[in-house]
Write an enzyme that holds these catalytic residues in place. Structure first.
Site, PDB file in Angstrom:
ATOM      1  N   ASN A   1       2.683  -0.382  12.451  1.00 25.01           N
ATOM      2  CA  ASN A   1       2.477   0.307  13.722  1.00 25.01           C
ATOM      3  C   ASN A   1       1.936  -0.613  14.800  1.00 25.01           C
ATOM      4  O   ASN A   1       0.927  -0.322  15.440  1.00 25.01           O
ATOM      5  CB  ASN A   1       1.525   1.491  13.513  1.00 25.01           C
ATOM      6  CG  ASN A   1       2.267   2.715  13.002  1.00 25.01           C
ATOM      7  OD1 ASN A   1       3.411   2.953  13.374  1.00 25.01           O
ATOM      8  ND2 ASN A   1       1.622   3.484  12.152  1.00 25.01           N
TER       9      ASN A   1
ATOM     10  N   GLU B   1       4.549  13.681  18.310  1.00 26.23           N
ATOM     11  CA  GLU B   1       3.949  14.238  17.089  1.00 26.23           C
ATOM     12  C   GLU B   1       2.568  14.846  17.393  1.00 26.23           C
ATOM     13  O   GLU B   1       2.252  15.937  16.932  1.00 26.23           O
ATOM     14  CB  GLU B   1       3.839  13.094  16.076  1.00 26.23           C
ATOM     15  CG  GLU B   1       3.160  13.376  14.770  1.00 26.23           C
ATOM     16  CD  GLU B   1       2.903  12.033  14.033  1.00 26.23           C
ATOM     17  OE1 GLU B   1       3.889  11.334  13.726  1.00 26.23           O
ATOM     18  OE2 GLU B   1       1.727  11.696  13.796  1.00 26.23           O
ATOM     19  N   TYR B   2       1.760  14.141  18.178  1.00 29.80           N
ATOM     20  CA  TYR B   2       0.444  14.672  18.566  1.00 29.80           C
ATOM     21  C   TYR B   2       0.589  16.028  19.250  1.00 29.80           C
ATOM     22  O   TYR B   2      -0.154  16.963  18.979  1.00 29.80           O
ATOM     23  CB  TYR B   2      -0.249  13.727  19.560  1.00 29.80           C
ATOM     24  CG  TYR B   2      -0.972  12.547  18.998  1.00 29.80           C
ATOM     25  CD1 TYR B   2      -0.445  11.802  17.952  1.00 29.80           C
ATOM     26  CD2 TYR B   2      -2.184  12.128  19.524  1.00 29.80           C
ATOM     27  CE1 TYR B   2      -1.097  10.691  17.464  1.00 29.80           C
ATOM     28  CE2 TYR B   2      -2.860  11.015  19.047  1.00 29.80           C
ATOM     29  CZ  TYR B   2      -2.303  10.297  18.021  1.00 29.80           C
ATOM     30  OH  TYR B   2      -2.963   9.188  17.548  1.00 29.80           O
TER      31      TYR B   2
ATOM     32  N   HIS C   1       7.345   8.431  19.636  1.00 32.48           N
ATOM     33  CA  HIS C   1       7.504   9.382  18.536  1.00 32.48           C
ATOM     34  C   HIS C   1       6.153   9.949  18.118  1.00 32.48           C
ATOM     35  O   HIS C   1       5.975  11.153  17.950  1.00 32.48           O
ATOM     36  CB  HIS C   1       8.188   8.662  17.362  1.00 32.48           C
ATOM     37  CG  HIS C   1       8.114   9.377  16.046  1.00 32.48           C
ATOM     38  ND1 HIS C   1       6.979   9.362  15.252  1.00 32.48           N
ATOM     39  CD2 HIS C   1       9.028  10.121  15.379  1.00 32.48           C
ATOM     40  CE1 HIS C   1       7.209  10.071  14.156  1.00 32.48           C
ATOM     41  NE2 HIS C   1       8.443  10.534  14.212  1.00 32.48           N
ATOM     42  N   ASN C   2       5.193   9.077  17.970  1.00 36.47           N
ATOM     43  CA  ASN C   2       3.877   9.541  17.547  1.00 36.47           C
ATOM     44  C   ASN C   2       3.188  10.361  18.634  1.00 36.47           C
ATOM     45  O   ASN C   2       2.474  11.322  18.338  1.00 36.47           O
ATOM     46  CB  ASN C   2       2.998   8.347  17.147  1.00 36.47           C
ATOM     47  CG  ASN C   2       3.345   7.826  15.776  1.00 36.47           C
ATOM     48  OD1 ASN C   2       4.505   7.940  15.345  1.00 36.47           O
ATOM     49  ND2 ASN C   2       2.384   7.254  15.084  1.00 36.47           N
TER      50      ASN C   2
ATOM     51  N   MET D   1       2.542   2.797   2.233  1.00 31.88           N
ATOM     52  CA  MET D   1       3.868   2.697   2.826  1.00 31.88           C
ATOM     53  C   MET D   1       4.681   1.589   2.157  1.00 31.88           C
ATOM     54  O   MET D   1       5.767   1.812   1.639  1.00 31.88           O
ATOM     55  CB  MET D   1       3.758   2.400   4.328  1.00 31.88           C
ATOM     56  CG  MET D   1       3.258   3.550   5.183  1.00 31.88           C
ATOM     57  SD  MET D   1       4.414   4.964   5.326  1.00 31.88           S
ATOM     58  CE  MET D   1       5.634   4.302   6.488  1.00 31.88           C
TER      59      MET D   1
ATOM     60  N   SER E   1       8.883   5.789  10.408  1.00 31.77           N
ATOM     61  CA  SER E   1       8.292   7.111  10.268  1.00 31.77           C
ATOM     62  C   SER E   1       8.697   7.718   8.937  1.00 31.77           C
ATOM     63  O   SER E   1       9.741   7.376   8.389  1.00 31.77           O
ATOM     64  CB  SER E   1       8.761   8.018  11.413  1.00 31.77           C
ATOM     65  OG  SER E   1       8.206   9.297  11.291  1.00 31.77           O
TER      66      SER E   1
ATOM     67  N   GLY F   1       0.813  -1.213   0.000  1.00 27.07           N
ATOM     68  CA  GLY F   1       0.000   0.000   0.000  1.00 27.07           C
ATOM     69  C   GLY F   1       0.848   1.264   0.000  1.00 27.07           C
ATOM     70  O   GLY F   1       1.977   1.263  -0.473  1.00 27.07           O
TER      71      GLY F   1
ATOM     72  N   LYS G   1       8.837   4.163  18.426  1.00 29.65           N
ATOM     73  CA  LYS G   1       7.958   4.735  17.406  1.00 29.65           C
ATOM     74  C   LYS G   1       6.650   5.224  18.035  1.00 29.65           C
ATOM     75  O   LYS G   1       6.111   6.266  17.659  1.00 29.65           O
ATOM     76  CB  LYS G   1       7.655   3.702  16.316  1.00 29.65           C
ATOM     77  CG  LYS G   1       6.645   4.160  15.253  1.00 29.65           C
ATOM     78  CD  LYS G   1       7.027   5.484  14.603  1.00 29.65           C
ATOM     79  CE  LYS G   1       6.273   5.797  13.332  1.00 29.65           C
ATOM     80  NZ  LYS G   1       4.851   5.572  13.323  1.00 29.65           N
TER      81      LYS G   1
END
Lengths: 301, 301, 301, 301
Positions: free
Chosen positions: C95, C180-181, C176-177, C11, C121, C9, C173
């Site tokens: 994820n 990011e939020y 990391h997210n 990614m 990422s 897909g 990860k």
């Protein structure tokens, strides 16, 4: 009626007392021999084993488990089962996670046992004022325990009720505690702001007392706070260290799982975590960043 | 004793009534002629001008101002002054910012007038249950008004008191409202979480009622909530739109000015702001960002 | 070297392309036949079954799984196992929750299989700019995949690395997210404040552009935001509706489990939940409460 | 062109240097004699009074004020005015509140003076990398200063611009700093969570370095953080104590005044306040409340 109680501590001991005073037969067990002895002295029956407890109760037995959540509850149930029979009722009156209560119900039901989850609020005041009880489980089973609930509750038909199927008692109690976190934090912040307004030299115990009557923020928590402030207005000798016993974080997890935004309850929990962080990494990192981009000075240890 | 009241609305009208019923002479003014007429009908004296109001009170006059904060208070004081004399007392019983009250005191004192700030809580229930009053100003002046406060309060010596010098009344009331925001938000979040737990089909009015007795979260706000839920459990027909009348944001500003961290009171205010944001820019920008870096789809209007 | 990729897909497809362009042999599978066909057309090898995929790779095989987290990952592993042999490597580049990765490692290791978790990422920009990869697992296994990581990464020795034992990749990860939020929410709030300051008529796209150079808030997210704002400064046509893909809430749960206070990351998640609440019960209850104690008007639907 | 600079500290001194290196004539004043002497040594002109500074600049003069916000800015303007003439330009490049800048503009304009507010970002890195400048004021006046801005900026047409009328420069810089608070807090929380995950023994400096390339959270702040972590991974020797220089709280006040909900920026400020609270009253009160209703033990000092 007859009730077995496992766990005669701060909560269970007082409940036994309240039931006994109302004429119920109470058979109690605790690993602490002093607690069981005291129950006998007071007029109940303190026993030294789960087997003995079961033998002193007539079927269908109702046994109230008042022990720390998690393994102790499972251990207690496992320890009782050999001496119990179909139709007997396990009552978990402690602070178990509602999912655990649902699991226990699902496990015990096919074996012929009944299981009721009771979220109990009232703390150390319950003996005198009665306990608020939110109850989950089968309607007929709960109904069969009515004499117990009517006695433990603040009033015959007040402060208790079946809130739904298995798990509903502990779920509602969990949310109750989440709300409690938010209310406590609200008061504490407000009093802190007033304390910091030094030019006005506000008298916090007096203000708490004024608010107890007629104000919008009057509550039982405020009553307790007013009394505590009267004894120790500066809150001297204490550490700014707040523990949490689990229901708050469960409420937060549940809210997120349900996609309900609950910022205040969540932040109230987070602030308790914060109170236990010593020289936390987060703030040291902020200090380092400010220094790195702006040359701002850092406070050294 | 005698009291003039300016503003005979929801709050002022009820206060006039409570005072009158206790035998005090009440002279009242309102721009709304119906309100003044009603006061006369009820047995007080409704007048049509500030001059008339002053003329019907004996010096030293005590005049309770119950009008919206800001300009209306200053206008009222300016309108009254020509008809008042040294030693007369202005009482601001509304929701003024405490800094304004301190300014008014500082302006009026050198002119020989007295000024007292009264933070009044109790809402529409005050007539029946009495008002909680936090009072700032000179001790002797406040003492001279004792009969008024004793009548308005929930009890002779309960629910009211001098909390400090000028400004202390409105400051404490401001914080009171900040706490109120936090408590309200706590309950509302808790009930929302329970509402969302659809598999348990929790009965919210029943739960509110259970909690009223014996629980840790029992309070007057909960009593009101229980009653409201009984009438409208689904809160049908309402919009998720919450206004704020000022004290909440003042509390937030004050906390920051005092360097006191008050996250819960602050977030409770912020959530009210959020309730009034329609299709807000913030969330649309988050959606755009997610699309920009991750190709996540955006919900179109 | 050779790499199998499951999931071609947004990614996985781009990763296959980036690897292929660098000379690696890529064998890919997707339930979408168009995606596999495209891979073959582009010069890789698209296959129609997991068996075929394994047969076209020489042992020890390395297979990159790029499918939605949860069951799809387990299903893929289960589907592949019969055609794989001891020493082969499963790479989960999606994820997944780090606890799941730890479980998979613990299950596969005794069977002789290797398992590596890669937090990836870079989103839709990875094809061109390379992917940041945080990798958990056994050192020698990760080392054996070095040619793959060096190609996928933004630079040979940049933007990737083993961060620790099994689970460490997905854990990092996840955090990391969470960060990011918080960053996204920070920008979005700031731009909203500027948007609301209508008297200054601020030009948001221009401001974003200014900040891209020399400011403290410059970042890749700001670069993307500046570009998005240039195309649609009013964010027209969008709904204030923000989804979340899981890592944010896992970060919140983890922080609480670790007793680390993380208010900003948590609140950023909560605000996303809030964006999806329609006429929410919480705010309606606040409105009802205000009416109940203060007679404040409620906004009707 | 010619520029006067008042304040030759960390920011002003570097700006003078950057301008001088590009061939501009810089006349500078500072209360610190060493700073003025250094400017002369470096090739600029350090003077010992505001009068001298004005005499060494040709009309229309442009004078950049780089002093702490508040009274120092007003004092500087008042000190300069007697030596300046109509058409001269005051430039406030410091961190003034935008409302003050608007007031200064409104006061100076009728007197024939020009006033420009410049929000300056870039910190100690500006000398090398250039400053991001957001500028408010009259278009023609700003245009006349173009050579200065082009030199100070990171690039001729990059990183600077007129963002609107008077006040727009400092307003945008204020919001910039609010965003900065949120970003910093996001990173700091994330790294704290990773630090607490001791079983994974995560290497924070390495992770920061990985994220610098290809990740969604890459930014200049992350670059600085990575460097700082490399030197001191444990952040040893520092106190968890974070100051704030004003713009953050102004952003919070402004958001509330504009009825914009900005929870993350607000909470980032609140957490800084929290970092400076020692044995805070709030948490001690929570501890007391828990003891009062539940008999929970309190941690003593």
């Amino acid at each position: 009626m007859e009730l077995g109680i496992i766990g005669l501590g701060k909560m269970g001991g007082n409940m036994a007392e309240r039931l006994r005073l109302a004429g119920h037969k109470v058979v109690g067990f605790d690993f602490n021999k002093d607690a069981t002895a005291k129950l006998t002295t007071d007029g109940g029956l303190g026993v030294n084993s789960l087997e003995e407890l079961c033998k002193n109760l007539q079927a269908p037995r109702a046994i109230w488990i008042m022990v720390p959540d998690g393994k102790p509850v499972d251990d207690t149930i496992a320890g009782l089962k050999p001496f119990m029979q179909k139709g007997d009722i396990f009552i978990d009156g402690g602070n178990s996670n509602y999912k655990e209560s649902q699991r226990r119900y699902a496990e015990l039901k096919p074996e012929g046992f009944n299981f009721v989850d009771v979220g109990t609020s009232g703390g150390v005041w319950g003996l005198k004022e009665g306990y608020s009880m939110m109850i989950g489980g089968d309607e007929d089973v709960i109904e069969s325990l009515r004499p117990i609930f009517e006695t433990l509750a603040p009033g015959k038909d007040e402060g208790w009720g079946r809130t739904g199927p298995s798990g509903a008692g502990h779920f509602v109690k969990m949310v109750h505690n989440g709300i409690e976190y938010g209310m406590m934090q609200s008061y504490a912040e407000g009093f802190s702001i007033m304390k910091a307004k030094t030019p006005l030299a506000l008298n916090l115990p007096q203000i708490a007392k004024i608010w107890q009557k007629g104000s919008v923020v009057r509550s039982w928590l405020l009553d307790l706070t007013a009394e505590a402030l009267e004894h120790n207005p500066e809150l001297d000798g204490l550490q700014a260290y707040v523990t949490d016993s689990g229901e708050g974080r469960w409420t937060v997890f549940e809210a997120i799982d349900l996609n309900v935004s609950a910022p205040i309850i969540t932040e109230s929990l987070i602030r308790r975590l914060r109170s236990r962080e010593d020289n936390n990494y987060t703030d040291r990192m902020l200090s380092v960043m400010r220094n790195a981009f702006g040359g701002h000075s850092m406070k050294k240890k």
